[in-house]
Motif scaffolding. Structure first.
Motif, PDB file in Angstrom:
ATOM      1  N   ARG A 160       0.824  -1.211   0.000  1.00  0.00           N
ATOM      2  CA  ARG A 160       0.000   0.000   0.000  1.00  0.00           C
ATOM      3  C   ARG A 160       0.858   1.260   0.000  1.00  0.00           C
ATOM      4  NH1 ARG A 160      -5.322  -1.625   3.720  1.00  0.00           N
ATOM      5  NH2 ARG A 160      -5.897  -3.398   2.391  1.00  0.00           N
ATOM      6  N   GLY A 161       2.027   1.181   0.623  1.00  0.00           N
ATOM      7  CA  GLY A 161       2.938   2.323   0.561  1.00  0.00           C
ATOM      8  C   GLY A 161       3.349   2.619  -0.868  1.00  0.00           C
ATOM      9  N   GLU A 162       3.634   1.564  -1.638  1.00  0.00           N
ATOM     10  CA  GLU A 162       3.994   1.751  -3.044  1.00  0.00           C
ATOM     11  C   GLU A 162       2.800   2.259  -3.847  1.00  0.00           C
ATOM     12  OE1 GLU A 162       6.205   2.169  -6.323  1.00  0.00           O
ATOM     13  OE2 GLU A 162       6.913   1.751  -4.282  1.00  0.00           O
ATOM     14  N   MET A 163       1.605   1.773  -3.531  1.00  0.00           N
ATOM     15  CA  MET A 163       0.404   2.274  -4.212  1.00  0.00           C
ATOM     16  C   MET A 163       0.240   3.775  -3.987  1.00  0.00           C
ATOM     17  SD  MET A 163      -2.484  -0.606  -3.383  1.00  0.00           S
ATOM     18  CE  MET A 163      -2.365  -2.297  -3.969  1.00  0.00           C
ATOM     19  N   VAL A 164       0.463   4.206  -2.756  1.00  0.00           N
ATOM     20  CA  VAL A 164       0.335   5.629  -2.429  1.00  0.00           C
ATOM     21  C   VAL A 164       1.352   6.443  -3.221  1.00  0.00           C
ATOM     22  CG1 VAL A 164       0.649   7.352  -0.614  1.00  0.00           C
ATOM     23  CG2 VAL A 164      -0.666   5.277  -0.146  1.00  0.00           C
ATOM     24  N   ARG A 165       2.595   5.984  -3.261  1.00  0.00           N
ATOM     25  CA  ARG A 165       3.628   6.717  -4.004  1.00  0.00           C
ATOM     26  C   ARG A 165       3.283   6.829  -5.479  1.00  0.00           C
ATOM     27  NH1 ARG A 165       6.899   4.142  -0.136  1.00  0.00           N
ATOM     28  NH2 ARG A 165       7.078   2.245  -1.370  1.00  0.00           N
ATOM     29  N   GLN A 166       2.819   5.733  -6.056  1.00  0.00           N
ATOM     30  CA  GLN A 166       2.460   5.748  -7.476  1.00  0.00           C
ATOM     31  C   GLN A 166       1.277   6.677  -7.737  1.00  0.00           C
ATOM     32  OE1 GLN A 166       4.025   4.296 -10.011  1.00  0.00           O
ATOM     33  NE2 GLN A 166       5.545   3.220  -8.778  1.00  0.00           N
ATOM     34  N   LEU A 167       0.292   6.623  -6.868  1.00  0.00           N
ATOM     35  CA  LEU A 167      -0.901   7.456  -7.022  1.00  0.00           C
ATOM     36  C   LEU A 167      -0.545   8.933  -6.992  1.00  0.00           C
ATOM     37  CD1 LEU A 167      -4.036   7.605  -7.140  1.00  0.00           C
ATOM     38  CD2 LEU A 167      -4.017   7.572  -4.639  1.00  0.00           C
ATOM     39  N   VAL A 168       0.212   9.324  -5.983  1.00  0.00           N
ATOM     40  CA  VAL A 168       0.573  10.736  -5.839  1.00  0.00           C
ATOM     41  C   VAL A 168       1.455  11.187  -6.991  1.00  0.00           C
ATOM     42  CG1 VAL A 168       1.811  12.403  -4.414  1.00  0.00           C
ATOM     43  CG2 VAL A 168       0.323  10.697  -3.337  1.00  0.00           C
ATOM     44  N   MET A 169       2.461  10.387  -7.322  1.00  0.00           N
ATOM     45  CA  MET A 169       3.407  10.766  -8.358  1.00  0.00           C
ATOM     46  C   MET A 169       2.719  10.974  -9.700  1.00  0.00           C
ATOM     47  SD  MET A 169       6.839   8.733  -9.578  1.00  0.00           S
ATOM     48  CE  MET A 169       5.913   7.261 -10.086  1.00  0.00           C
ATOM     49  N   HIS A 170       1.897  10.015 -10.106  1.00  0.00           N
ATOM     50  CA  HIS A 170       1.307  10.086 -11.443  1.00  0.00           C
ATOM     51  C   HIS A 170       0.132  11.064 -11.504  1.00  0.00           C
ATOM     52  CE1 HIS A 170       3.859   7.140 -13.300  1.00  0.00           C
ATOM     53  NE2 HIS A 170       3.655   6.298 -12.298  1.00  0.00           N
ATOM     54  N   MET A 171      -0.638  11.172 -10.441  1.00  0.00           N
ATOM     55  CA  MET A 171      -1.757  12.110 -10.462  1.00  0.00           C
ATOM     56  C   MET A 171      -1.269  13.559 -10.501  1.00  0.00           C
ATOM     57  SD  MET A 171      -4.657  10.569 -10.681  1.00  0.00           S
ATOM     58  CE  MET A 171      -5.839  11.806 -10.165  1.00  0.00           C
ATOM     59  N   THR A 172      -0.233  13.872  -9.737  1.00  0.00           N
ATOM     60  CA  THR A 172       0.283  15.245  -9.765  1.00  0.00           C
ATOM     61  C   THR A 172       0.967  15.540 -11.099  1.00  0.00           C
ATOM     62  OG1 THR A 172       2.282  14.498  -8.601  1.00  0.00           O
ATOM     63  CG2 THR A 172       0.531  15.485  -7.272  1.00  0.00           C
ATOM     64  N   ALA A 173       1.697  14.566 -11.636  1.00  0.00           N
ATOM     65  CA  ALA A 173       2.355  14.779 -12.929  1.00  0.00           C
ATOM     66  C   ALA A 173       1.327  14.973 -14.037  1.00  0.00           C
ATOM     67  CB  ALA A 173       3.269  13.600 -13.254  1.00  0.00           C
ATOM     68  N   GLU A 174       0.260  14.204 -14.011  1.00  0.00           N
ATOM     69  CA  GLU A 174      -0.773  14.323 -15.045  1.00  0.00           C
ATOM     70  C   GLU A 174      -1.527  15.644 -14.924  1.00  0.00           C
ATOM     71  OE1 GLU A 174      -1.772  12.487 -17.849  1.00  0.00           O
ATOM     72  OE2 GLU A 174       0.278  11.884 -17.428  1.00  0.00           O
ATOM     73  N   ARG A 175      -1.771  16.083 -13.692  1.00  0.00           N
ATOM     74  CA  ARG A 175      -2.452  17.371 -13.528  1.00  0.00           C
ATOM     75  C   ARG A 175      -1.550  18.504 -14.031  1.00  0.00           C
ATOM     76  NH1 ARG A 175      -6.462  20.158 -11.125  1.00  0.00           N
ATOM     77  NH2 ARG A 175      -5.915  22.275 -10.492  1.00  0.00           N
TER      78      ARG A 175
END
Length: 220
Positions: A160-175
């Motif tokens: 879940r820690g890796e899921m959180v990192r991926q979520l934050v990284m890609h969502m902010t980059a896409e925005r």
């Protein structure tokens, strides 16, 4: 001497800005020092190496260019929620400083996309992690989050820690990309985008865990 120091600082800032943009657009190792020098308006193609050394040193300098502001915001937030037992408070301390910093940057900004590029490379990812985890405010926020989490199997916590990192990284980059291109975004502001991410992360971390023996029955 003062004029020369100002000129050197201006050159360094031009190189950092150009490198951040090019790395965000193309990836760190797809961009040459010559391309960075030209984009920064430097006639001397060796300017990057002269001012920053290796490409790894340049990446570290770009990260440090942003971390001071992020740490300042996080330090204040951590002080405000010290002693809290609410998971959401600590997730906000981890997430909002980065997003507030992104919101403060001139548009188009590149740091979220640069960070995503860096985090995909094992060697460069270590630099990003080292520079971030070295800040006391971040360690306090992580400790506060961990105190609020339920007991989880080690593998589930890591996953879940890796899921959180991926979520934050890609969502902010896409925005950031969408804002740069002028395309619609799901949330009207960076503040609202952070709220949505915090909601998702809290739900992800508190989600029930399927016992391993029950999960395996589905494939029998």
């Amino acid at each position: 001497m003062a004029v020369r120091a100002e000129r050197v600082q201006a050159t360094r800032e031009s190189i950092l800005a150009a490198a951040e943009r090019l790395f965000a657009e193309h990836g760190v190792f797809a961009v040459s020092n010559r391309q960075i020098s030209e984009a920064a308006g430097q006639g001397n193609t060796a300017a990057v190496g002269y001012h920053f050394g290796t490409k790894t040193d340049l990446v570290r300098a770009i990260i440090r260019r942003h971390t001071e502001d992020i740490d300042r915001i996080r330090t204040q937030m951590v002080a405000e929620v010290t002693g809290s037992t609410e998971l959401r408070d600590w997730i906000a301390c981890l997430l909002r400083p980065n997003i507030e910093h992104l919101a403060s940057l001139p548009r188009p900004s590149w740091f979220a996309r640069f960070s995503a590029q860096v985090m995909t490379d094992p060697e460069l990812r270590t630099i990003m992690v080292d520079e971030s985890l070295g800040e006391p405010s971040l360690r306090e926020a992580v400790d506060g989050m961990n105190r609020c989490l339920p007991e989880l199997p080690v593998e589930v916590r890591m996953e879940r820690g890796e899921m959180v990192r991926q979520l934050v990284m890609h969502m902010t980059a896409e925005r950031e990309r969408a804002l740069a291109e002028g395309t619609p975004t799901a949330r009207s502001s960076w503040h609202d985008a952070a709220t949505g991410l915090i909601d998702a992360i809290v739900g992800l971390l508190l989600a029930p865990v399927t016992p391993a023996h029950e999960d395996s029955k589905e494939f029998q």
